[in-house]
Design a protein around this motif. Structure first.
Motif, PDB file in Angstrom:
ATOM      1  N   GLU A   1       0.814  -1.210   0.000  1.00 12.00           N
ATOM      2  CA  GLU A   1       0.000   0.000   0.000  1.00 12.00           C
ATOM      3  C   GLU A   1       0.853   1.269   0.000  1.00 12.00           C
ATOM      4  O   GLU A   1       0.633   2.175  -0.808  1.00 12.00           O
ATOM      5  N   ASN A   2       1.831   1.352   0.891  1.00 10.33           N
ATOM      6  CA  ASN A   2       2.685   2.549   0.961  1.00 10.33           C
ATOM      7  C   ASN A   2       3.517   2.719  -0.298  1.00 10.33           C
ATOM      8  O   ASN A   2       3.681   3.837  -0.795  1.00 10.33           O
ATOM      9  N   TYR A   3       4.046   1.630  -0.809  1.00 13.85           N
ATOM     10  CA  TYR A   3       4.846   1.669  -2.037  1.00 13.85           C
ATOM     11  C   TYR A   3       4.003   2.210  -3.190  1.00 13.85           C
ATOM     12  O   TYR A   3       4.440   3.097  -3.929  1.00 13.85           O
ATOM     13  N   CYS A   4       2.802   1.724  -3.295  1.00 11.87           N
ATOM     14  CA  CYS A   4       1.878   2.160  -4.340  1.00 11.87           C
ATOM     15  C   CYS A   4       1.581   3.657  -4.204  1.00 11.87           C
ATOM     16  O   CYS A   4       1.664   4.404  -5.179  1.00 11.87           O
TER      17      CYS A   4
ATOM     18  N   ALA B   1      -5.634   7.436  -7.042  1.00 14.84           N
ATOM     19  CA  ALA B   1      -4.910   6.620  -8.020  1.00 14.84           C
ATOM     20  C   ALA B   1      -4.371   5.353  -7.360  1.00 14.84           C
ATOM     21  O   ALA B   1      -4.460   4.262  -7.935  1.00 14.84           O
ATOM     22  N   ALA B   2      -3.841   5.484  -6.151  1.00 12.91           N
ATOM     23  CA  ALA B   2      -3.327   4.324  -5.425  1.00 12.91           C
ATOM     24  C   ALA B   2      -4.457   3.347  -5.095  1.00 12.91           C
ATOM     25  O   ALA B   2      -4.297   2.131  -5.226  1.00 12.91           O
TER      26      ALA B   2
ATOM     27  N   ARG C   1       3.973  -0.833 -12.319  1.00 11.88           N
ATOM     28  CA  ARG C   1       3.305  -0.629 -13.609  1.00 11.88           C
ATOM     29  C   ARG C   1       1.882  -0.124 -13.432  1.00 11.88           C
ATOM     30  O   ARG C   1       1.457   0.821 -14.098  1.00 11.88           O
ATOM     31  N   THR C   2       1.151  -0.741 -12.523  1.00 10.64           N
ATOM     32  CA  THR C   2      -0.247  -0.357 -12.318  1.00 10.64           C
ATOM     33  C   THR C   2      -0.348   1.029 -11.698  1.00 10.64           C
ATOM     34  O   THR C   2      -1.215   1.822 -12.077  1.00 10.64           O
ATOM     35  N   SER C   3       0.537   1.353 -10.780  1.00  6.91           N
ATOM     36  CA  SER C   3       0.537   2.676 -10.148  1.00  6.91           C
ATOM     37  C   SER C   3       0.842   3.765 -11.166  1.00  6.91           C
ATOM     38  O   SER C   3       0.201   4.829 -11.163  1.00  6.91           O
ATOM     39  N   ILE C   4       1.800   3.510 -12.028  1.00  7.28           N
ATOM     40  CA  ILE C   4       2.120   4.482 -13.070  1.00  7.28           C
ATOM     41  C   ILE C   4       0.927   4.672 -13.995  1.00  7.28           C
ATOM     42  O   ILE C   4       0.548   5.803 -14.313  1.00  7.28           O
ATOM     43  N   HIS C   5       0.326   3.577 -14.403  1.00  7.67           N
ATOM     44  CA  HIS C   5      -0.834   3.648 -15.305  1.00  7.67           C
ATOM     45  C   HIS C   5      -1.977   4.454 -14.685  1.00  7.67           C
ATOM     46  O   HIS C   5      -2.515   5.380 -15.311  1.00  7.67           O
ATOM     47  N   LYS C   6      -2.328   4.137 -13.454  1.00  9.82           N
ATOM     48  CA  LYS C   6      -3.435   4.840 -12.798  1.00  9.82           C
ATOM     49  C   LYS C   6      -3.086   6.305 -12.531  1.00  9.82           C
ATOM     50  O   LYS C   6      -3.937   7.180 -12.638  1.00  9.82           O
ATOM     51  N   SER C   7      -1.828   6.577 -12.207  1.00 11.21           N
ATOM     52  CA  SER C   7      -1.405   7.961 -11.974  1.00 11.21           C
ATOM     53  C   SER C   7      -1.509   8.785 -13.252  1.00 11.21           C
ATOM     54  O   SER C   7      -1.961   9.929 -13.222  1.00 11.21           O
TER      55      SER C   7
END
Length: 82
Positions: A14-17, A34-35, A62-68
């Motif tokens: 969670e924190n990393y995301c 986004a997270a 990858r998912t965090s970048i995409h959602k951001s």
């Protein structure tokens, strides 16, 4: 796999995301959303729970970048429409 075990695994990342999202978006509320979306998306990946830590971190990244990027784009669209 038990639901509580899955939640426990997701919480480890969670924190990393959030850190990734916040770094990219630079806006606390949008980064939180986004997270949240990234973690919900990953929660549906059945393989995530049996992946290695390194693979999980790559998927989170990858998912965090995409959602951001999606949130950043939506924020820019909203600002130009106002």
């Amino acid at each position: 796999m038990d639901r509580h075990v899955k939640i426990s695994i997701l919480r480890r990342y969670e924190n990393y995301c959030y850190q990734i999202c916040h770094y990219l978006i630079q806006h606390e509320q949008h980064a939180s959303q986004a997270a949240k979306e990234a973690l919900l998306s990953i929660a549906g990946d059945a393989f995530f729970y049996t992946d290695s830590d390194e693979t999980r971190r790559q998927k989170i990244l990858r998912t965090s970048i995409h959602k951001s990027l999606l949130w950043q784009g939506n924020g820019l669209q909203h600002q130009t429409m106002v």
